[in-house]
Enzyme design. Structure first.
Site, PDB file in Angstrom:
ATOM      1  CG  ASP A  72    -133.142   7.966 -26.450  1.00  0.00           C
ATOM      2  OD1 ASP A  72    -133.679   7.650 -27.282  1.00  0.00           O
ATOM      3  OD2 ASP A  72    -133.942   8.024 -25.274  1.00  0.00           O
ATOM      4  CG  HIS A  73    -133.215   3.544 -26.812  1.00  0.00           C
ATOM      5  ND1 HIS A  73    -133.378   2.569 -25.754  1.00  0.00           N
ATOM      6  CD2 HIS A  73    -133.964   4.715 -26.642  1.00  0.00           C
ATOM      7  CE1 HIS A  73    -134.148   3.179 -24.931  1.00  0.00           C
ATOM      8  NE2 HIS A  73    -134.452   4.435 -25.155  1.00  0.00           N
ATOM      9  CG  HIS A 157    -141.417   3.888 -27.765  1.00  0.00           C
ATOM     10  ND1 HIS A 157    -141.756   4.965 -27.019  1.00  0.00           N
ATOM     11  CD2 HIS A 157    -140.320   4.232 -28.288  1.00  0.00           C
ATOM     12  CE1 HIS A 157    -140.669   5.573 -27.046  1.00  0.00           C
ATOM     13  NE2 HIS A 157    -139.891   5.359 -27.863  1.00  0.00           N
ATOM     14  CD  GLU A 203    -139.998   3.852 -20.834  1.00  0.00           C
ATOM     15  OE1 GLU A 203    -139.879   4.925 -20.418  1.00  0.00           O
ATOM     16  OE2 GLU A 203    -140.777   3.746 -21.869  1.00  0.00           O
ATOM     17  CG  HIS A 414    -134.971   5.562 -20.713  1.00  0.00           C
ATOM     18  ND1 HIS A 414    -136.170   6.649 -20.758  1.00  0.00           N
ATOM     19  CD2 HIS A 414    -134.432   5.780 -21.758  1.00  0.00           C
ATOM     20  CE1 HIS A 414    -135.951   7.067 -21.992  1.00  0.00           C
ATOM     21  NE2 HIS A 414    -134.882   6.787 -22.634  1.00  0.00           N
ATOM     22  CE  LYS A 462    -150.925 -37.290 -25.997  1.00  0.00           C
ATOM     23  NZ  LYS A 462    -150.674 -38.189 -27.054  1.00  0.00           N
TER      24      LYS A 462
END
Length: 568
Positions: A72-73, A157, A203, A414, A462
């Site tokens: 689906d990706h 994931h 998502e 999503h 610095k």
């Protein structure tokens, strides 16, 4: 005011077919290029005619970024590159580049060779498409061209999943793809810098869910599997070849070992055998525990889990079978489901999200009779269990990510519209951020502030660092740099006063008024009782008046002489 335009061609108020067009700083980037598992017609692929009505899209897109290998990706990628026409760069991580073609080929076989579908890409097209891919390493800064910079971050994931930070000029976007903020048995948790992008595109699959303890879910899962096999039933666990499959295999493998169970566990071979090899190859992408034990024993060499043969479907007695795909929309998992569904002793455990339109979605919603294919109906008498072992972030995880990277705006994709609406309000309340949730084909325009990049000289940095480190630690204390802003040759640089004087070739006037009370009020300067007043319009010659009382004769004379010296 500069703006960023975002148009979802897929995954706008919907799960599946992720494909988002990003227009940033005059550049067009496509984020993911997926297919929808719930459709068998032209709705399966994103509507690419939105980019250009006919012909190749190369001239309209500067780059494509693929977040991970789930179909689906990335499922529509060969269709776009080989059938519509795209020759530009495609970016993904090394594991995604290795695994995506295997899943694409498997899906092509199911669609074309078993179902006889036409208007589909060929095996050669998949190979040609993958030749266009440029693999990226995590945290590696990649210049797509002279303007576009991208960087990948670990997303959890599945193996190789990445979030991408994209910068064009002074504008930046983070696209999450799918991610998981909690580590599991084989992968770590997603991580990103505090990069403060203009937009976070996230998502929202589980936008309203806060998942219970992982340990409780695992215990529940093992209990249900054990009870079913003990009464002689068969357990079907539909999974995708990579990700949850390995997670649940490790879980059952350790339980079977501990309980000394003899009931066979099978895994649909072919795809998963290859998949496990990739886990061995990309071991650095897994979590710390697996990396540590890898030298003594590979967690993916299973003792109790054996390859499955189709002839085993009708075998008597108890068994546990992992079969692909995970949503029961095709393939072996659907074949086994057809055979086992009418028996009430059997059980199907759905371990993840199922897209609307799939058999998995129907049985989870309580359907007792489901249409499989070609108007075949199956009675569902088996026990149907849903247990979320999903590798997506839940509502808590999404909020955590927003806290981590501190975006100026959030855009949800999503996810389901009603759940997105709830999360959108929560984000507005908690973070006071604008949150957007465009539908497919809807253009979302986000205004971004004008920013002027300023260099800071090294001596000044610095000096500030020395001062800051000398103070007691306090993470909330702001770090302020004092300096002179110097503009030269179209660049702007903040410098130390001495450096600035040197750069401008002027001598520095420095007098100490230590111990005197200096007040600036209404355009006048008072030093003790000495008053310094400047008169004259902007473009006129200025007149400076210095006045003082008798007791400050010495101080007044000194200040007058000082001003006269400065005027020479």
């Amino acid at each position: 005011m500069p703006e960023i335009k975002i148009i979802p061609l897929g995954a706008g108020q919907d799960v599946g077919r992720s494909c988002i067009l990003l227009n940033i700083g005059g550049k067009k980037i496509m984020l993911d290029c997926g297919m929808h598992m719930g459709y068998q017609d032209e709705r399966r692929f994103p509507d690419f005619s939105f980019i250009t009505p006919d012909g190749p899209v190369t001239g309209y897109i500067d780059a494509i970024i693929i977040s991970h290998f789930h179909l689906d990706h990335c499922g529509a990628l060969p269709y776009l590159t080989e059938m519509i026409g795209y020759n530009g760069p495609i970016y993904m991580t090394h594991p995604t580049k290795a695994i995506a073609p295997i899943l694409l080929e498997d899906m092509r076989k199911v669609s074309v060779e078993r179902k006889g579908e036409s208007n589909f890409f060929t095996s050669q097209m998949i190979k040609d498409c993958m030749k266009k891919v440029i693999a990226v390493t995590l945290h590696q800064s990649v210049m797509v061209d002279s303007d576009i910079e991208i960087k990948a971050y670990y997303a959890g994931h599945v193996l190789g999943a990445a979030m991408f930070w994209i910068r064009v000029g002074n504008q930046s976007v983070v696209y999450t793809g799918d991610y998981n903020m909690t580590p599991d048995r084989h992968l770590g948790a997603a991580w990103i810098d505090k990069c403060r992008p203009d937009v976070l595109i996230t998502e929202s699959t589980y936008a309203t869910t806060i998942r219970d303890s992982k340990r409780c879910r695992e215990r529940d899962f093992l209990k249900k599997v054990h009870e079913c096999v003990e009464r002689g039933g068969k357990v079907l666990i539909p999974v995708f070849a990579l990700g949850r499959a390995q997670e649940l295999c490790i879980l059952l493998e350790t339980y079977w070992e501990r309980m000394n169970l003899k009931v066979p566990i099978y895994f649909a071979v072919g795809l998963t055998e290859k998949a496990n090899n990739y886990y061995k190859m990309f071991i650095t992408w897994t979590n710390q525990k697996i990396r540590k034990t890898f030298v003594q024993r590979n967690m993916f060499d299973f003792k109790h889990i054996k390859p499955f043969d189709k002839s085993y479907i009708d075998n008597p007695g108890a068994m546990v079978v992992f079969a692909t795909p995970g949503m029961l929309h095709a393939g072996l998992s659907l074949q086994i489901f057809k055979k086992w569904a009418p028996n009430e002793n059997n059980m199907v455990i759905m371990p993840g999200f199922c897209v609307q339109g799939t058999v998995g979605h129907k049985v989870l919603n309580g359907a007792k009779k489901v249409e499989i294919e070609n108007k075949q109906f199956v009675d569902v008498r088996m026990s149907v269990q849903y247990m979320s072992f999903s590798a997506h972030a839940d509502a808590k995880g999404i909020m955590q990510l927003i806290q981590y990277c501190e975006p100026r705006n959030v855009l949800l994709v999503h996810g389901e519209a009603a759940k997105m609406e709830f999360l959108k309000e929560k984000i507005k309340q908690e973070f006071n951020l604008d949150c957007f949730m465009p539908a497919n084909g809807e253009t979302c325009v986000i205004q971004t502030p004008h920013r002027i990049p300023i260099d800071v000289s090294l001596p000044l940095l610095k000096a500030e660092s020395v001062k800051y480190n000398a103070l007691p630690p306090d993470p909330k204390r702001p770090r302020i740099i004092h300096g002179v802003l110097v503009m030269k040759d179209k660049t702007t640089c903040l410098m130390d006063v001495d450096e600035a004087c040197k750069e401008a070739d002027i001598s520095r006037h420095m007098e100490k008024l230590k111990g005197w009370n200096v007040v600036y009020q209404e355009g006048n300067i008072s030093i003790e009782s000495v008053l310094v007043k400047v008169e004259g319009a902007d473009d006129e010659t200025k007149t400076v008046y210095v006045s003082w009382t008798n007791q400050d004769e010495e101080l007044g004379s000194f200040i007058l002489e000082l001003i006269q010296t400065m005027g020479r």
